[in-house]
Motif scaffolding. Structure first.
Motif, PDB file in Angstrom:
ATOM      1  N   ALA A  42      -4.076  -5.343  10.639  1.00  0.00           N
ATOM      2  CA  ALA A  42      -4.991  -5.619   9.525  1.00  0.00           C
ATOM      3  C   ALA A  42      -4.238  -5.989   8.252  1.00  0.00           C
ATOM      4  CB  ALA A  42      -5.883  -4.410   9.278  1.00  0.00           C
ATOM      5  N   LEU A  43      -3.004  -5.522   8.116  1.00  0.00           N
ATOM      6  CA  LEU A  43      -2.200  -5.850   6.937  1.00  0.00           C
ATOM      7  C   LEU A  43      -1.587  -7.249   7.012  1.00  0.00           C
ATOM      8  CD1 LEU A  43      -0.241  -2.581   6.086  1.00  0.00           C
ATOM      9  CD2 LEU A  43      -1.947  -3.733   4.689  1.00  0.00           C
ATOM     10  N   ALA A  44      -1.529  -7.823   8.213  1.00  0.00           N
ATOM     11  CA  ALA A  44      -0.867  -9.120   8.400  1.00  0.00           C
ATOM     12  C   ALA A  44      -1.353 -10.206   7.437  1.00  0.00           C
ATOM     13  CB  ALA A  44      -1.005  -9.570   9.851  1.00  0.00           C
ATOM     14  N   PRO A  45      -2.663 -10.363   7.212  1.00  0.00           N
ATOM     15  CA  PRO A  45      -3.101 -11.414   6.280  1.00  0.00           C
ATOM     16  C   PRO A  45      -2.611 -11.213   4.847  1.00  0.00           C
ATOM     17  CG  PRO A  45      -4.956 -10.611   7.579  1.00  0.00           C
ATOM     18  CD  PRO A  45      -3.793  -9.722   7.868  1.00  0.00           C
ATOM     19  N   TYR A  46      -2.226  -9.998   4.505  1.00  0.00           N
ATOM     20  CA  TYR A  46      -1.778  -9.718   3.138  1.00  0.00           C
ATOM     21  C   TYR A  46      -0.282  -9.971   2.942  1.00  0.00           C
ATOM     22  CZ  TYR A  46      -6.324  -7.544   2.660  1.00  0.00           C
ATOM     23  OH  TYR A  46      -7.672  -7.323   2.625  1.00  0.00           O
ATOM     24  N   LYS A  47       0.424 -10.305   4.010  1.00  0.00           N
ATOM     25  CA  LYS A  47       1.869 -10.538   3.904  1.00  0.00           C
ATOM     26  C   LYS A  47       2.173 -11.704   2.973  1.00  0.00           C
ATOM     27  CE  LYS A  47       3.348  -7.434   6.830  1.00  0.00           C
ATOM     28  NZ  LYS A  47       3.947  -6.243   6.380  1.00  0.00           N
ATOM     29  N   THR A  78       3.892   4.313   2.971  1.00  0.00           N
ATOM     30  CA  THR A  78       2.612   3.621   2.983  1.00  0.00           C
ATOM     31  C   THR A  78       1.682   4.156   1.898  1.00  0.00           C
ATOM     32  OG1 THR A  78       2.895   3.316   5.361  1.00  0.00           O
ATOM     33  CG2 THR A  78       0.715   2.898   4.475  1.00  0.00           C
ATOM     34  N   ALA A  79       1.667   5.476   1.707  1.00  0.00           N
ATOM     35  CA  ALA A  79       0.840   6.065   0.648  1.00  0.00           C
ATOM     36  C   ALA A  79       1.327   5.605  -0.726  1.00  0.00           C
ATOM     37  CB  ALA A  79       0.850   7.587   0.743  1.00  0.00           C
ATOM     38  N   ARG A  80       2.644   5.525  -0.897  1.00  0.00           N
ATOM     39  CA  ARG A  80       3.186   5.035  -2.179  1.00  0.00           C
ATOM     40  C   ARG A  80       2.806   3.570  -2.413  1.00  0.00           C
ATOM     41  NH1 ARG A  80       6.408   8.603  -4.743  1.00  0.00           N
ATOM     42  NH2 ARG A  80       7.523  10.156  -3.506  1.00  0.00           N
ATOM     43  N   ASP A  81       2.822   2.775  -1.347  1.00  0.00           N
ATOM     44  CA  ASP A  81       2.408   1.373  -1.476  1.00  0.00           C
ATOM     45  C   ASP A  81       0.950   1.288  -1.931  1.00  0.00           C
ATOM     46  OD1 ASP A  81       4.916   0.549  -0.657  1.00  0.00           O
ATOM     47  OD2 ASP A  81       4.291   0.014   1.387  1.00  0.00           O
ATOM     48  N   ALA A  82       0.097   2.126  -1.352  1.00  0.00           N
ATOM     49  CA  ALA A  82      -1.320   2.142  -1.740  1.00  0.00           C
ATOM     50  C   ALA A  82      -1.471   2.572  -3.195  1.00  0.00           C
ATOM     51  CB  ALA A  82      -2.112   3.071  -0.823  1.00  0.00           C
ATOM     52  N   LEU A  83      -0.716   3.586  -3.600  1.00  0.00           N
ATOM     53  CA  LEU A  83      -0.804   4.081  -4.978  1.00  0.00           C
ATOM     54  C   LEU A  83      -0.238   3.076  -5.979  1.00  0.00           C
ATOM     55  CD1 LEU A  83       0.069   7.825  -4.415  1.00  0.00           C
ATOM     56  CD2 LEU A  83      -2.116   6.894  -5.197  1.00  0.00           C
ATOM     57  N   GLN A  84       0.692   2.264  -5.535  1.00  0.00           N
ATOM     58  CA  GLN A  84       1.217   1.235  -6.437  1.00  0.00           C
ATOM     59  C   GLN A  84       0.134   0.204  -6.764  1.00  0.00           C
ATOM     60  OE1 GLN A  84       4.875  -0.451  -5.060  1.00  0.00           O
ATOM     61  NE2 GLN A  84       5.477  -1.003  -7.131  1.00  0.00           N
ATOM     62  N   LEU A  85      -0.748  -0.049  -5.799  1.00  0.00           N
ATOM     63  CA  LEU A  85      -1.858  -0.973  -6.041  1.00  0.00           C
ATOM     64  C   LEU A  85      -2.996  -0.302  -6.794  1.00  0.00           C
ATOM     65  CD1 LEU A  85      -2.006  -2.785  -2.583  1.00  0.00           C
ATOM     66  CD2 LEU A  85      -1.242  -3.750  -4.764  1.00  0.00           C
ATOM     67  N   GLY A 105      -8.961  -7.402  -7.451  1.00  0.00           N
ATOM     68  CA  GLY A 105     -10.301  -7.414  -6.886  1.00  0.00           C
ATOM     69  C   GLY A 105     -10.472  -6.864  -5.494  1.00  0.00           C
ATOM     70  N   GLU A 106     -11.293  -7.570  -4.725  1.00  0.00           N
ATOM     71  CA  GLU A 106     -11.670  -7.139  -3.388  1.00  0.00           C
ATOM     72  C   GLU A 106     -10.472  -7.056  -2.448  1.00  0.00           C
ATOM     73  OE1 GLU A 106     -14.899  -8.792  -0.557  1.00  0.00           O
ATOM     74  OE2 GLU A 106     -15.705  -8.937  -2.601  1.00  0.00           O
ATOM     75  N   GLN A 107      -9.567  -8.014  -2.575  1.00  0.00           N
ATOM     76  CA  GLN A 107      -8.371  -7.996  -1.730  1.00  0.00           C
ATOM     77  C   GLN A 107      -7.572  -6.726  -1.946  1.00  0.00           C
ATOM     78  OE1 GLN A 107      -5.802 -11.349  -2.126  1.00  0.00           O
ATOM     79  NE2 GLN A 107      -7.358 -12.820  -1.485  1.00  0.00           N
ATOM     80  N   ARG A 108      -7.401  -6.378  -3.209  1.00  0.00           N
ATOM     81  CA  ARG A 108      -6.649  -5.165  -3.536  1.00  0.00           C
ATOM     82  C   ARG A 108      -7.334  -3.942  -2.959  1.00  0.00           C
ATOM     83  NH1 ARG A 108      -6.956  -2.472  -9.165  1.00  0.00           N
ATOM     84  NH2 ARG A 108      -8.799  -1.809  -8.088  1.00  0.00           N
ATOM     85  N   ASP A 109      -8.640  -3.846  -3.129  1.00  0.00           N
ATOM     86  CA  ASP A 109      -9.389  -2.696  -2.623  1.00  0.00           C
ATOM     87  C   ASP A 109      -9.262  -2.564  -1.112  1.00  0.00           C
ATOM     88  OD1 ASP A 109     -10.153  -2.267  -5.233  1.00  0.00           O
ATOM     89  OD2 ASP A 109     -12.162  -3.108  -4.992  1.00  0.00           O
ATOM     90  N   GLU A 110      -9.354  -3.677  -0.422  1.00  0.00           N
ATOM     91  CA  GLU A 110      -9.225  -3.657   1.044  1.00  0.00           C
ATOM     92  C   GLU A 110      -7.818  -3.271   1.471  1.00  0.00           C
ATOM     93  OE1 GLU A 110     -11.489  -3.863   3.590  1.00  0.00           O
ATOM     94  OE2 GLU A 110     -12.840  -3.661   1.889  1.00  0.00           O
ATOM     95  N   LYS A 111      -6.831  -3.833   0.788  1.00  0.00           N
ATOM     96  CA  LYS A 111      -5.444  -3.512   1.130  1.00  0.00           C
ATOM     97  C   LYS A 111      -5.160  -2.039   0.888  1.00  0.00           C
ATOM     98  CE  LYS A 111      -0.706  -5.147   0.529  1.00  0.00           C
ATOM     99  NZ  LYS A 111       0.167  -6.109  -0.172  1.00  0.00           N
ATOM    100  N   VAL A 112      -5.695  -1.472  -0.193  1.00  0.00           N
ATOM    101  CA  VAL A 112      -5.508  -0.045  -0.481  1.00  0.00           C
ATOM    102  C   VAL A 112      -6.134   0.798   0.626  1.00  0.00           C
ATOM    103  CG1 VAL A 112      -6.175   1.828  -2.060  1.00  0.00           C
ATOM    104  CG2 VAL A 112      -5.256  -0.302  -2.967  1.00  0.00           C
ATOM    105  N   LYS A 113      -7.343   0.433   1.063  1.00  0.00           N
ATOM    106  CA  LYS A 113      -8.004   1.181   2.142  1.00  0.00           C
ATOM    107  C   LYS A 113      -7.178   1.145   3.419  1.00  0.00           C
ATOM    108  CE  LYS A 113     -12.697   0.237   0.534  1.00  0.00           C
ATOM    109  NZ  LYS A 113     -13.919  -0.522   0.846  1.00  0.00           N
TER     110      LYS A 113
END
Length: 175
Positions: free
Chosen positions: A11-16, A52-59, A23-31
């Motif tokens: 699911a993370l592949a499209p965000y590479k 991974t949790a740190r990556d989410a918190l950075q966003l 916006g929405e992209q950020r919210d989805e990537k955080v989830k």
């Protein structure tokens, strides 16, 4: 959880190719990152869960689940001081979280591990030159000594950031 973890990686592949920072992209990537951190925790991949949790918190630094998962990963790796600092930060950000079963269990686990890791609090409350306790340690039990000391350290880091030209270190350093 292995299949779930693999699904989150896919699911993370499209965000590479995109940073997903708005916006929405950020919210989805955080989830996705937050759920991937939980799957990593369940698989015993604690360093991956932390990263991974740190990556989410950075966003999204206000993401409660990611911060709780970061605290669990730190605790599982033996870093009780920073785990408790993250839990305190979470409690300050969202007091309603402190009433949840997951939060209470994370705090209890981190404190138990901290207590087991510290056979005595002799070093904290003692003066360097002798065995008398320093004045700040009078009347505190060994677990309370560590908790008080950690809270003071976190306040020091916060003051350094707020009044020291945004100097980040300790629990506030994102690296």
């Amino acid at each position: 959880f292995t299949a779930a973890h693999a699904s989150y990686v896919l699911a993370l592949a499209p965000y590479k190719m995109r940073d997903g920072a708005v916006g929405e992209q950020r919210d989805e990537k955080v989830k996705i990152l937050s759920n991937m951190a939980e799957a990593s925790l369940r698989l015993g991949l604690y360093q991956g869960a932390e990263r991974t949790a740190r990556d989410a918190l950075q966003l999204d630094g206000a993401n409660h689940k990611s911060r709780l998962r970061l605290a669990k990963a730190l605790s599982a790796q033996g870093d009780q001081t920073n785990a408790l600092a993250e839990l305190i930060t979470l409690e300050m950000m969202a007091p309603e979280i402190a009433a949840t079963k997951a939060f209470k269990l994370a705090v209890k686990t981190a404190k138990q591990k901290q207590k087991q890791a510290a056979p005595s609090a002799g070093g904290l409350g003692n003066n360097i030159g002798g065995g008398e306790k320093a004045a700040w340690a009078n009347g505190l039990s060994p677990p309370d000594l560590y908790e008080w000391f950690c809270n003071c350290y976190q306040m020091r880091c916060d003051d350094d950031y707020a009044y020291g030209g945004c100097y980040l270190h300790g629990p506030y350093d994102g690296e």
